[in-house]
Design a protein around this motif. Structure first.
Motif, mmCIF file in Angstrom:
data_model
loop_
_atom_site.group_PDB
_atom_site.id
_atom_site.type_symbol
_atom_site.label_atom_id
_atom_site.label_comp_id
_atom_site.label_asym_id
_atom_site.label_seq_id
_atom_site.Cartn_x
_atom_site.Cartn_y
_atom_site.Cartn_z
ATOM 1 N N THR A 15 0.850 -1.186 0.000
ATOM 2 C CA THR A 15 0.000 0.000 0.000
ATOM 3 C C THR A 15 0.887 1.238 0.000
ATOM 4 O O THR A 15 1.779 1.370 0.843
ATOM 5 N N LEU A 16 0.613 2.138 -0.953
ATOM 6 C CA LEU A 16 1.443 3.323 -1.132
ATOM 7 C C LEU A 16 0.569 4.551 -1.355
ATOM 8 O O LEU A 16 -0.570 4.425 -1.837
ATOM 9 N N PRO A 17 1.075 5.752 -1.039
ATOM 10 C CA PRO A 17 0.339 6.970 -1.393
ATOM 11 C C PRO A 17 0.166 7.075 -2.909
ATOM 12 O O PRO A 17 1.012 6.602 -3.678
ATOM 13 N N ALA A 18 -0.926 7.670 -3.346
ATOM 14 C CA ALA A 18 -1.177 7.860 -4.777
ATOM 15 C C ALA A 18 -0.330 9.024 -5.284
ATOM 16 O O ALA A 18 -0.825 10.085 -5.662
ATOM 17 N N ASP A 19 0.964 8.816 -5.289
ATOM 18 C CA ASP A 19 1.949 9.833 -5.623
ATOM 19 C C ASP A 19 2.825 9.281 -6.745
ATOM 20 O O ASP A 19 3.370 8.171 -6.636
ATOM 21 N N LEU A 20 2.988 10.041 -7.821
ATOM 22 C CA LEU A 20 3.762 9.564 -8.967
ATOM 23 C C LEU A 20 5.199 9.197 -8.591
ATOM 24 O O LEU A 20 5.841 8.410 -9.294
ATOM 25 N N ARG A 21 5.686 9.733 -7.491
ATOM 26 C CA ARG A 21 7.038 9.380 -7.067
ATOM 27 C C ARG A 21 7.133 7.939 -6.580
ATOM 28 O O ARG A 21 8.246 7.394 -6.442
ATOM 29 N N MET A 22 5.990 7.297 -6.338
ATOM 30 C CA MET A 22 5.962 5.912 -5.871
ATOM 31 C C MET A 22 6.066 4.902 -7.014
ATOM 32 O O MET A 22 6.148 3.693 -6.779
ATOM 33 N N LEU A 23 6.023 5.372 -8.267
ATOM 34 C CA LEU A 23 5.979 4.449 -9.399
ATOM 35 C C LEU A 23 7.194 3.537 -9.463
ATOM 36 O O LEU A 23 7.096 2.380 -9.880
ATOM 37 N N ALA A 44 -4.200 5.437 -12.822
ATOM 38 C CA ALA A 44 -5.087 5.676 -11.681
ATOM 39 C C ALA A 44 -4.681 6.932 -10.929
ATOM 40 O O ALA A 44 -5.528 7.744 -10.535
ATOM 41 N N MET A 45 -3.384 7.119 -10.710
ATOM 42 C CA MET A 45 -2.919 8.293 -9.971
ATOM 43 C C MET A 45 -3.269 9.592 -10.689
ATOM 44 O O MET A 45 -3.636 10.590 -10.058
ATOM 45 N N GLU A 46 -3.177 9.581 -12.016
ATOM 46 C CA GLU A 46 -3.383 10.806 -12.781
ATOM 47 C C GLU A 46 -4.853 11.136 -12.985
ATOM 48 O O GLU A 46 -5.216 12.311 -13.127
#
Length: 509
Positions: A10-18, A53-55
């Motif tokens: 489980t991760l924050p919906a943050d593009l840096r997590m990709l 999904a994030m975008e």
């Protein structure tokens, strides 16, 4: 490592997590034994889905999260992506460019959209959980044991020179056992080449896994030299109260000896021992052999699924010249084929109350009468509260299914959007729509779906959580009714009604 490995991230919906997401997916793929190139392709597909999904799902809500769930079995690696953003059936990438699928034959390059993601995996499944959000499930089948090489060189020799009848002998009829997988794979090759639709039969590890889990029950005919000369079985994918009848094969050298009947009798004993509620099956219509087998076992036609299966007859014709009319009609190459849906109750059915469109009640009464069901029609009522539906696309057959589990206020626009996504984004050739007949909103949804091009296809008894499904379908391919061959008078009557409804709907849309 356990036979089934389950992990979650489980991760924050943050593009840096990709980058973390990509590493997680790639690590699981390598753990599953996928080659480096396939592992990278799968990781890119998961990364693309999460980025999408994030975008587009959260509309700037920085507190949102994405959960990835991985499940690894000997048969497949499944990666599920969960979010609680906008319902998935609102297209999140309407302006995305079309991917260049011509250049994606060997690997899946990082390009935009679900149309590219589905080329990286073997199955894509969308699930909308209502207030619990969305799920995109990606499945990559694992080879286990490589497909068997050809047991004999391909030639164009006539059947008499290729397959000699086996000597007269006694056969042992017994249950399929772990370790039989490689012999069953050899049987399927001798009968179908590599054209059989359930590819698990070509991978012994997959078949052994399903056998151990209880998802497959099989009966085999064993010749005196130990060769598995025949197989008949049922599938129970979800270990529920129904089983799918099929997987019938008899080796050419052992035909004409009553093995199909012997295996069928033994299989019926085992099915009754399991205490199941019913049996269902799907029979092809390019010939009537499998239909006749279903008829003889007491199953009844309850639906006609037009163009629902994609067959490949190249291997069949290369192995031997056509020996029957249906084989002569089977031109080499990929063809879409119509299926007959069969059903049989294994226990006396209870009185059934359904909420059906008035237009189709006469035909529905005929179907239920043949199943021995005392039918009662309920009055329709409007939907209330949130709905729930699932969308499934099978890349191998080009068929999509929209399954409505709970009819809610917003279900109709979700059906419209799901149908457009399936046809326009991933190129589905046929879309089935399943409506729960126990719910009062079914007639309303049926009429609205018919205005969008869906038409009556039959019923699937005992397949809904609360009863039976009414099945409609939408065609995105050309149909040639002359290619459909049916064995029973009622199947022919049902087909005539389906084609009549198809024409009626076409005139209105």
């Amino acid at each position: 490592m356990p036979k089934t490995l389950q992990t979650e991230l489980t991760l924050p919906a943050d593009l840096r997590m990709l980058r973390l997401i990509r590493d997680y997916a790639r690590g699981l793929a390598l753990l599953a034994g996928l080659p480096e190139e396939q592992a990278e392709s799968l990781a890119l597909a998961v990364e693309e889905a999460c980025e999408n999904a994030m975008e587009h799902a959260f509309e700037g809500d920085e507190s949102s999260a994405i959960k990835l769930a991985g499940e690894l079995t000997p048969a497949a690696l499944t990666l599920a992506i969960h979010d609680r953003g906008l319902p998935f059936y609102r297209t999140r990438e309407a302006d995305a460019p079309e991917p260049d699928l011509e250049n994606q034959a060997s690997t899946c390059l990082p390009c935009r959209g679900l149309a590219s993601i589905q080329h990286c995996v073997d199955e894509v499944r969308w699930v909308y959980h209502g207030v619990e959000g969305n799920e995109l499930r990606l499945t990559k089948n694992l080879a286990g044991v490589c497909r068997l090489p050809s047991p004999e060189p391909e030639t164009s020799a006539p059947p008499a020179e290729r397959v000699r009848p086996a000597a007269p002998q006694a056969y042992a009829i017994r249950l399929l056992r772990p370790g039989d997988g490689v012999h069953v794979a050899q049987l399927m090759y001798r009968v179908y080449g590599y054209s059989y639709s359930n590819e698990d039969f070509y991978y012994p590890d997959r078949l052994d896994h399903d056998l151990a889990a209880g998802r497959h029950v099989g009966v085999v005919a064993v010749a005196g030299d130990g060769e598995i000369a025949g197989h008949a079985g049922v599938e129970r994918p979800d270990l529920g109260p129904l089983a799918e009848l099929g997987q019938l094969a008899v080796a050419p050298a052992h035909r004409g000896r009553g093995l199909r009947q012997l295996m069928g009798d033994r299989l019926q004993e085992e099915v009754m021992r399991l205490g199941l509620a019913g049996l269902f099956g799907e029979a092809v219509t390019i010939h009537t052999i499998s239909q006749e087998g279903s008829d003889s076992r007491g199953l009844h036609p309850t639906g006609i699924k037009l163009l629902d299966w994609q067959a490949h007859f190249k291997t069949l014709q290369c192995r031997r010249p056509p020996s029957s009319q249906w084989e002569r009609e089977a031109e080499p190459g990929l063809q879409r084929e119509t299926m007959v849906f069969y059903f049989k109750y294994l226990a006396p059915p209870e009185r059934n109350a359904i909420c059906a469109p008035s237009r189709h009640r006469e035909m529905l009464a005929k179907i239920y009468r043949r199943l021995g069901v005392d039918l009662h029609f309920l009055e329709p009522s409007g939907p209330t509260g949130p709905g729930e539906l699932k969308v499934h696309y099978d890349q191998a057959t080009g068929a999509g299914v929209i399954q409505v589990n709970r009819i809610g206020i917003g279900t109709l626009p979700e059906i419209y959007q799901a149908r457009r996504d399936l046809c326009d984004m991933v190129g589905a050739k046929v879309v089935g729509l399943l409506l729960p007949l126990a719910q009062g909103g079914a007639p309303y949804l049926c009429e609205a779906a018919e205005a969008d091009g869906f038409f009556f296809s039959g019923i699937q008894p005992h397949c809904a959580a609360d009863g039976d499904f009414l099945r409609l379908q939408f065609l995105n391919a050309e149909l040639d009714p002359a290619r459909i061959h049916l064995s029973s008078p009622f199947a022919k009557e049902l087909l005539a009604y389906v084609l009549q409804e198809k024409e009626r709907v076409a005139r209105k849309t």
